[in-house]
Write a protein that holds these residues in place. Structure first.
Motif, short mmCIF file in Angstrom:
data_model
loop_
_atom_site.label_atom_id
_atom_site.label_comp_id
_atom_site.label_asym_id
_atom_site.label_seq_id
_atom_site.Cartn_x
_atom_site.Cartn_y
_atom_site.Cartn_z
N ALA A 24 0.82 -1.22 0.00
CA ALA A 24 0.00 0.00 0.00
C ALA A 24 0.85 1.27 0.00
CB ALA A 24 -0.95 0.00 1.19
N LEU A 28 0.70 1.42 -7.12
CA LEU A 28 -0.68 0.96 -7.26
C LEU A 28 -1.39 0.92 -5.91
CD1 LEU A 28 -3.01 -0.21 -8.91
CD2 LEU A 28 -1.98 -2.47 -8.62
N TYR A 48 6.28 -1.68 3.83
CA TYR A 48 7.47 -2.33 4.39
C TYR A 48 8.50 -1.27 4.80
CZ TYR A 48 11.67 -5.22 4.61
OH TYR A 48 12.85 -5.81 4.99
N CYS A 58 4.91 -4.50 7.69
CA CYS A 58 4.97 -5.97 7.73
C CYS A 58 5.86 -6.47 6.60
CB CYS A 58 3.56 -6.56 7.59
SG CYS A 58 3.55 -8.36 7.66
N ASP A 59 6.88 -7.25 6.97
CA ASP A 59 7.70 -7.89 5.95
C ASP A 59 6.98 -9.18 5.53
OD1 ASP A 59 9.51 -9.22 4.40
OD2 ASP A 59 11.21 -8.95 5.77
N LEU A 60 6.50 -9.22 4.32
CA LEU A 60 5.68 -10.36 3.89
C LEU A 60 6.48 -11.65 3.81
CD1 LEU A 60 3.41 -8.73 1.14
CD2 LEU A 60 2.79 -9.31 3.48
N CYS A 81 -0.64 -6.49 -3.74
CA CYS A 81 0.14 -5.69 -4.70
C CYS A 81 1.65 -5.84 -4.49
CB CYS A 81 -0.15 -4.20 -4.54
SG CYS A 81 -1.83 -3.74 -4.87
N ALA A 82 2.08 -6.12 -3.26
CA ALA A 82 3.52 -6.05 -2.94
C ALA A 82 4.31 -6.99 -3.85
CB ALA A 82 3.75 -6.42 -1.48
N ARG A 85 9.21 -5.40 -8.77
CA ARG A 85 8.67 -5.33 -10.13
C ARG A 85 9.58 -4.62 -11.14
NH1 ARG A 85 7.99 0.41 -10.97
NH2 ARG A 85 6.69 1.29 -9.35
N SER A 123 -1.00 -9.42 -11.01
CA SER A 123 0.05 -9.96 -11.87
C SER A 123 0.28 -9.01 -13.05
CB SER A 123 -0.32 -11.38 -12.32
OG SER A 123 0.78 -11.97 -12.97
N ILE A 170 -2.17 -6.92 -15.21
CA ILE A 170 -2.25 -5.52 -15.66
C ILE A 170 -0.97 -5.14 -16.42
CG2 ILE A 170 -3.85 -4.74 -13.86
CD1 ILE A 170 -1.43 -3.85 -12.20
N ILE A 172 1.74 -1.86 -18.03
CA ILE A 172 2.54 -0.76 -17.49
C ILE A 172 1.62 0.30 -16.86
CG2 ILE A 172 2.59 0.42 -19.74
CD1 ILE A 172 5.45 1.33 -19.08
N1 LIG Z 1 4.27 -0.63 -11.97
C1 LIG Z 1 3.93 -1.25 -13.10
O1 LIG Z 1 4.09 -0.69 -14.22
C2 LIG Z 1 3.31 -2.63 -13.06
C3 LIG Z 1 2.93 -3.24 -14.27
C4 LIG Z 1 2.32 -4.48 -14.23
C5 LIG Z 1 2.11 -5.14 -13.03
N2 LIG Z 1 2.51 -4.54 -11.87
C6 LIG Z 1 2.27 -5.26 -10.60
O2 LIG Z 1 1.47 -4.42 -9.79
C7 LIG Z 1 1.80 -4.62 -8.41
C8 LIG Z 1 2.05 -3.27 -7.77
O3 LIG Z 1 3.15 -2.68 -8.42
P1 LIG Z 1 3.67 -1.23 -8.01
O4 LIG Z 1 4.11 -0.57 -9.26
O5 LIG Z 1 2.69 -0.55 -7.12
O6 LIG Z 1 4.96 -1.63 -7.17
P2 LIG Z 1 5.90 -0.67 -6.28
O7 LIG Z 1 5.51 0.76 -6.45
O8 LIG Z 1 7.30 -1.07 -6.58
O9 LIG Z 1 5.55 -1.08 -4.81
C9 LIG Z 1 5.97 -2.30 -4.30
C10 LIG Z 1 5.38 -2.49 -2.94
O10 LIG Z 1 5.86 -3.72 -2.39
C11 LIG Z 1 6.22 -3.48 -1.04
N3 LIG Z 1 7.24 -4.43 -0.60
C12 LIG Z 1 8.48 -4.60 -1.10
N4 LIG Z 1 9.14 -5.55 -0.38
C13 LIG Z 1 8.29 -5.95 0.59
C14 LIG Z 1 8.37 -6.89 1.66
N5 LIG Z 1 9.47 -7.63 1.86
N6 LIG Z 1 7.30 -7.03 2.47
C15 LIG Z 1 6.19 -6.29 2.28
N7 LIG Z 1 6.03 -5.41 1.29
C16 LIG Z 1 7.08 -5.23 0.46
C17 LIG Z 1 6.77 -2.06 -1.06
O11 LIG Z 1 6.79 -1.56 0.27
P3 LIG Z 1 7.83 -0.38 0.72
O12 LIG Z 1 7.98 0.51 -0.47
O13 LIG Z 1 7.13 0.25 1.89
O14 LIG Z 1 9.09 -1.07 1.08
C18 LIG Z 1 5.76 -1.37 -1.95
O15 LIG Z 1 4.61 -1.02 -1.23
C19 LIG Z 1 2.99 -5.57 -8.40
O16 LIG Z 1 2.53 -6.85 -8.08
C20 LIG Z 1 3.54 -5.53 -9.81
O17 LIG Z 1 4.13 -6.75 -10.16
C21 LIG Z 1 3.09 -3.29 -11.85
#
Ligand SMILES: NC(=O)c1ccc[n+]([C@@H]2O[C@H](COP(=O)([O-])OP(=O)(O)OC[C@H]3O[C@@H](n4cnc5c(N)ncnc54)[C@H](OP(=O)(O)O)[C@@H]3O)[C@@H](O)[C@H]2O)c1
Length: 311
Positions: A24, A28, A48, A58-60, A81-82, A85, A123, A170, A172
Motif C-alpha cells: 500500500a 498501485l 514495508y 509488515c515484511d511479507l 500488490c507487494a 517489479r 500480476s 495488468i 505498465i
Molecule cells: N508498476 C507497473 O508498471 C506494473 C505493471 C504491471 C504489473 N505490476 C504489478 O502491480 C503490483 C504493484 O506494483 P507497483 O508498481 O505498485 O509496485 P511498487 O511501487 O514497486 O511497490 C511495491 C510495494 O511492495 C512493497 N514491498 C516490497 N518488499 C516488501 C516486503 N518484503 N514485504 C512487504 N512489502 C514489500 C513495497 O513496500 P515499501 O515501499 O514500503 O518497502 C511497496 O509497497 C505488483 O505486483 C507488480 O508486479 C506493476
C-alpha cells in the motif's frame, strides 16, 4: 459523512467488507488505498520500508508476522500488490525476488484460504511473450524475463493453494508518483526536460493504465465477488491506447507544452531484460461483468505530472 458507496453497498450486499492491501506504500497500492478511503471502505494498508499515514509495517517474507497480522485484522478481501517489479533488478537478483514474488505470495494465499479471506493477486502482462496478441485469460503464458517468470510462479502458487483466489493481470502503470522515476512512464519526463538529443523506444507496443482506473476495477470486482462468491480465477486489463515509449513521451510533451524536437524514435528493442513486443491482453472477462474504467493517456498523465514540484 456516510459515503455514497457505503450506502449503495450496504443496500445491495449487506455490511461493507474489510479490505487489506499489501504494497500500500507503492504506486498501485497507494491509489487503491486512496480510492477506498475516499469511499469510506473499511480498509487497512501494509507497507514495508515506507510507512506513513496509518500503514502497518509488515515484511511479507516473515511468515509468523504475516500469520499474526492477518489473524488479527481478519480481512474479507486481500489485494496483494507487494512485489519486486523492476525487470532489470529481478534479472540479477532472482533468488531474493522469489522470496517475495513467489514464496510470500504462496504463504499469503494459504493463510487467506485458512481465514476465508478472498485474495486478489496482482500480476502482469509480462507473463506473455508478446508474439501473438491479444492474449486471452487461458492462453499459455511464456515470460521472456525473470520478473515475468516470478509473477507467473506467483500466479501458479496462488491458485495451487487457494483455488478461490482471483488474479488480475495488468500492463505498465502510471499515476501520482513520489519520485519521477517511480513509474516507467513518468520517468520519460526526464528525457523531455533534459533537452539533450536522445532516442526513445518506438518498438515495444504498450497499453498504459492509470492506477486510479485499476483501483476502480478492483473495487468493482470486490463488489461482484461479494455478491457472487463463485467468481474466481484470472482477469486481465489492458489500457485502450497502444503506445510505444516514444509516443508516450510525445503525448507527455504535448500535454505539458514542452519541446519534443530533441527526441527521436528508436525502432530497436530496449536493452536490458527482454520485454514482450506486444502483450495486449483481452479484457472481455471484466467487461462481461460490466467492469471497465479508462482514463485517456494524455489527460491522465498530464494530471499526474503538471503539479509536480519538478516544474
Ligand atoms: N508498476 C507497473 O508498471 C506494473 C505493471 C504491471 C504489473 N505490476 C504489478 O502491480 C503490483 C504493484 O506494483 P507497483 O508498481 O505498485 O509496485 P511498487 O511501487 O514497486 O511497490 C511495491 C510495494 O511492495 C512493497 N514491498 C516490497 N518488499 C516488501 C516486503 N518484503 N514485504 C512487504 N512489502 C514489500 C513495497 O513496500 P515499501 O515501499 O514500503 O518497502 C511497496 O509497497 C505488483 O505486483 C507488480 O508486479 C506493476
Amino acid at each position: 459523512m456516510i459515503s455514497m458507496w457505503k450506502i449503495i453497498f450496504e443496500r445491495n450486499f449487506g455490511t461493507m467488507p474489510k479490505v487489506l492491501v499489501t504494497g500500500a506504500s507503492g504506486l498501485l497500492g497507494r491509489a487503491i488505498l486512496a480510492l477506498l478511503k475516499e469511499e469510506n471502505w473499511n480498509v487497512v494498508g501494509l507497507g514495508y520500508s515506507r510507512i506513513s499515514q496509518g500503514l502497518i509495517k509488515c515484511d511479507l517474507r516473515d511468515r509468523e508476522a504475516v500469520s499474526a497480522l492477518l489473524k488479527k485484522e481478519k480481512p474479507d478481501f486481500i489485494i496483494h500488490c507487494a512485489a519486486e517489479r523492476a525487470p532489470d533488478k529481478v534479472e540479477n537478483h532472482y533468488e531474493e525476488t522469489v522470496l517475495l514474488n513467489v514464496k510470500a505470495t504462496e504463504y499469503l494465499a494459504s493463510i487467506a484460504k485458512e481465514l476465508n479471506s478472498r485474495l486478489i493477486y496482482i500480476s502482469t502482462d509480462y507473463v506473455f511473450d508478446g508474439v501473438n496478441p491479444p492474449y486471452k485469460i487461458d492462453d499459455k503464458p511464456n515470460p521472456l524475463n525473470k520478473y515475468g517468470q516470478s509473477k507467473l510462479e506467483g500466479e501458479k502458487a496462488t491458485m495451487e493453494v487457494n483455488p478461490d483466489a482471483c488474479i488480475l493481470r495488468i500492463p505498465i502503470l502510471y499515476g501520482p508518483v513520489e519520485r519521477i522515476d517511480e513509474s516507467a512512464v513518468t520517468v520519460l519526463l526526464n528525457c523531455i526536460k533534459d533537452k539533450k538529443p536522445i532516442t526513445l523506444s518506438h518498438y515495444e507496443k504498450r497499453y498504459p493504465v492509470n492506477v486510479r482506473d485499476i483501483a476502480k476495477i478492483l473495487r468493482d470486482l470486490i463488489m461482484k465477488i461479494d455478491k457472487d462468491p463463485s467468481i474466481s480465477g484470472i482477469f486481465q486489463w489492458s489500457g485502450k491506447e497502444r503506445l510505444t515509449k516514444y509516443e508516450m513521451a510525445m503525448l507527455i510533451a504535448e500535454g505539458l507544452n514542452l519541446p519534443f524536437d530533441h527526441i527521436s524514435p528508436d525502432d530497436k528493442a530496449v536493452s536490458g531484460a527482454s520485454r514482450p513486443y506486444n502483450a495486449l491482453m483481452d479484457n472481455s472477462r471484466l467487461e462481461e461483468l460490466g467492469i471497465s474504467h479508462h482514463t485517456g493517456f494524455k489527460e491522465g498523465i498530464k494530471a499526474c505530472l503538471e503539479f509536480l514540484e519538478y516544474f
